[in-house]
Design a protein around this motif. Structure first.
Motif, PDB file in Angstrom:
ATOM      1  N   LEU A  29      68.058  -0.863  48.807  1.00 28.51           N
ATOM      2  CA  LEU A  29      67.579  -0.141  49.982  1.00 28.51           C
ATOM      3  C   LEU A  29      67.420   1.345  49.659  1.00 28.51           C
ATOM      4  O   LEU A  29      68.127   1.894  48.824  1.00 28.51           O
ATOM      5  N   PRO A  30      66.455   2.010  50.317  1.00 27.31           N
ATOM      6  CA  PRO A  30      66.283   3.450  50.080  1.00 27.31           C
ATOM      7  C   PRO A  30      67.510   4.230  50.528  1.00 27.31           C
ATOM      8  O   PRO A  30      68.178   3.866  51.497  1.00 27.31           O
ATOM      9  N   LEU A  31      67.796   5.305  49.809  1.00 23.89           N
ATOM     10  CA  LEU A  31      68.964   6.134  50.095  1.00 23.89           C
ATOM     11  C   LEU A  31      68.547   7.416  50.805  1.00 23.89           C
ATOM     12  O   LEU A  31      67.468   7.950  50.557  1.00 23.89           O
ATOM     13  N   PRO A  32      69.401   7.922  51.698  1.00 22.45           N
ATOM     14  CA  PRO A  32      69.148   9.252  52.257  1.00 22.45           C
ATOM     15  C   PRO A  32      69.097  10.289  51.135  1.00 22.45           C
ATOM     16  O   PRO A  32      69.803  10.160  50.127  1.00 22.45           O
ATOM     17  N   ALA A  33      68.269  11.297  51.300  1.00 22.22           N
ATOM     18  CA  ALA A  33      68.060  12.283  50.233  1.00 22.22           C
ATOM     19  C   ALA A  33      69.361  12.957  49.819  1.00 22.22           C
ATOM     20  O   ALA A  33      69.616  13.177  48.628  1.00 22.22           O
ATOM     21  N   HIS A  34      70.212  13.275  50.788  1.00 21.86           N
ATOM     22  CA  HIS A  34      71.459  13.968  50.480  1.00 21.86           C
ATOM     23  C   HIS A  34      72.398  13.074  49.676  1.00 21.86           C
ATOM     24  O   HIS A  34      73.160  13.561  48.842  1.00 21.86           O
ATOM     25  N   VAL A  35      72.339  11.773  49.916  1.00 27.71           N
ATOM     26  CA  VAL A  35      73.182  10.828  49.188  1.00 27.71           C
ATOM     27  C   VAL A  35      72.619  10.599  47.789  1.00 27.71           C
ATOM     28  O   VAL A  35      73.362  10.549  46.797  1.00 27.71           O
ATOM     29  N   ARG A  36      71.308  10.463  47.708  1.00 24.14           N
ATOM     30  CA  ARG A  36      70.649  10.154  46.438  1.00 24.14           C
ATOM     31  C   ARG A  36      70.861  11.244  45.390  1.00 24.14           C
ATOM     32  O   ARG A  36      70.855  10.965  44.188  1.00 24.14           O
ATOM     33  N   ALA A  37      71.090  12.465  45.830  1.00 17.79           N
ATOM     34  CA  ALA A  37      71.220  13.589  44.901  1.00 17.79           C
ATOM     35  C   ALA A  37      72.561  13.613  44.171  1.00 17.79           C
ATOM     36  O   ALA A  37      72.728  14.389  43.220  1.00 17.79           O
ATOM     37  N   ASP A  38      73.504  12.785  44.580  1.00 13.71           N
ATOM     38  CA  ASP A  38      74.850  12.810  44.004  1.00 13.71           C
ATOM     39  C   ASP A  38      75.269  11.398  43.626  1.00 13.71           C
ATOM     40  O   ASP A  38      75.373  10.524  44.496  1.00 13.71           O
ATOM     41  N   PRO A  39      75.518  11.118  42.340  1.00 17.11           N
ATOM     42  CA  PRO A  39      75.902   9.763  41.918  1.00 17.11           C
ATOM     43  C   PRO A  39      77.164   9.246  42.616  1.00 17.11           C
ATOM     44  O   PRO A  39      77.248   8.053  42.932  1.00 17.11           O
ATOM     45  N   LEU A  40      78.147  10.128  42.848  1.00 13.62           N
ATOM     46  CA  LEU A  40      79.370   9.688  43.512  1.00 13.62           C
ATOM     47  C   LEU A  40      79.092   9.317  44.962  1.00 13.62           C
ATOM     48  O   LEU A  40      79.597   8.305  45.464  1.00 13.62           O
ATOM     49  N   ARG A  41      78.298  10.133  45.651  1.00 22.43           N
ATOM     50  CA  ARG A  41      77.932   9.811  47.027  1.00 22.43           C
ATOM     51  C   ARG A  41      77.132   8.505  47.077  1.00 22.43           C
ATOM     52  O   ARG A  41      77.270   7.721  48.010  1.00 22.43           O
ATOM     53  N   THR A  42      76.305   8.285  46.060  1.00 22.40           N
ATOM     54  CA  THR A  42      75.525   7.045  45.999  1.00 22.40           C
ATOM     55  C   THR A  42      76.449   5.831  45.912  1.00 22.40           C
ATOM     56  O   THR A  42      76.271   4.828  46.620  1.00 22.40           O
TER      57      THR A  42
END
Length: 247
Positions: A29-42
């Motif tokens: 599924l597509p990720l929110p931009a703020h989440v996608r920018a950080d591997p840990l948040r992903t």
């Protein structure tokens, strides 16, 4: 029957693999931009998506089990239903999956509290799965998943830096109510039951020990929740990026 030969093992394996497959599907599924920018948040996002799905299914399922077999509220040791038994197996599979996911993703150090919780939960569930006792207690414990729906949603919004949205502010009050109704209240009820039960059988003593440890963890989480959402001025400015538990 010895646990290694128990017919419930295929159910546990199927549940674990189901959650593993769900994780793979949700990762597409597509990720929110703020989440996608950080591997840990992903990783956190994907992990919480699986947790969110588990909470919706297990929370609803637990409510239906209590509705269909209300004696589970009283006969915590002996009350049994096929639906309740399958629910306990299903959730045990989730905890197995999540434990493996945390370890394989090298998040054990940041997520040690979750690992401790999962080990205790599996220890309690296995008494119902392998010895068909306290299935009712397992179902009552899983009422907490109703609360987890709102708690996990809150954590996902925080990871996406969406605390300023009206939806977050509404959810934090709903989450507080659900925390009382489906986390604190069932836990207090079960603890009261096992405090009366402890002197009767060894298994009761074992489960009481798990419950008391979970009581401590739940109260700590509750204090963090109150501090983060309702007393933000008391939260330290320094944020621990590698901390799995988002307060």
């Amino acid at each position: 029957m010895p646990p290694l030969l128990h017919p419930a093992l295929p159910l546990l394996l199927a549940a674990t693999l189901t959650f593993r497959a769900l994780r793979h599907g949700l990762c597409r599924l597509p990720l929110p931009a703020h989440v996608r920018a950080d591997p840990l948040r992903t990783w956190r996002w994907h992990n919480l998506l699986v947790s969110f799905a588990h909470s919706i299914v297990s929370g609803t399922w637990a409510l239906l089990c209590v509705w269909e077999t209300p004696e589970m509220l009283v006969e915590i040791e002996t009350a049994w239903s096929l639906s309740g038994y399958l629910l306990v197996c299903f959730s045990a599979g989730y905890f197995i999956h999540d434990t493996v996911d945390i370890v394989v993703s090298r998040q054990s150090r940041a997520s040690w509290e979750y690992l401790v919780h999962h080990v205790m939960a599996m220890g309690a569930f296995f008494s119902g799965i392998f010895w068909s006792r306290f299935v009712g207690g397992g179902v009552l414990t899983l009422l907490v998943e109703v609360s987890n729906i709102f708690l996990t949603f809150r954590m996902m919004m925080k990871i996406n830096n969406a605390q300023d949205l009206l939806l977050y502010r509404v959810n934090k009050y709903v989450n507080l109510v659900m925390y009382f109704l489906f986390r604190l209240a069932p836990q207090a009820y079960l603890t009261h039951f096992f405090l009366r039960y402890v002197g009767q059988r060894t298994l009761g003593t074992f489960l009481l020990g798990i419950l008391l440890l979970l009581d401590v963890m739940i109260l700590i989480y509750f204090s963090r929740l109150l501090r983060s959402d309702f007393c933000p001025e008391r939260v330290p400015n320094r944020q621990h990026k590698d901390k799995f538990l988002t307060e």
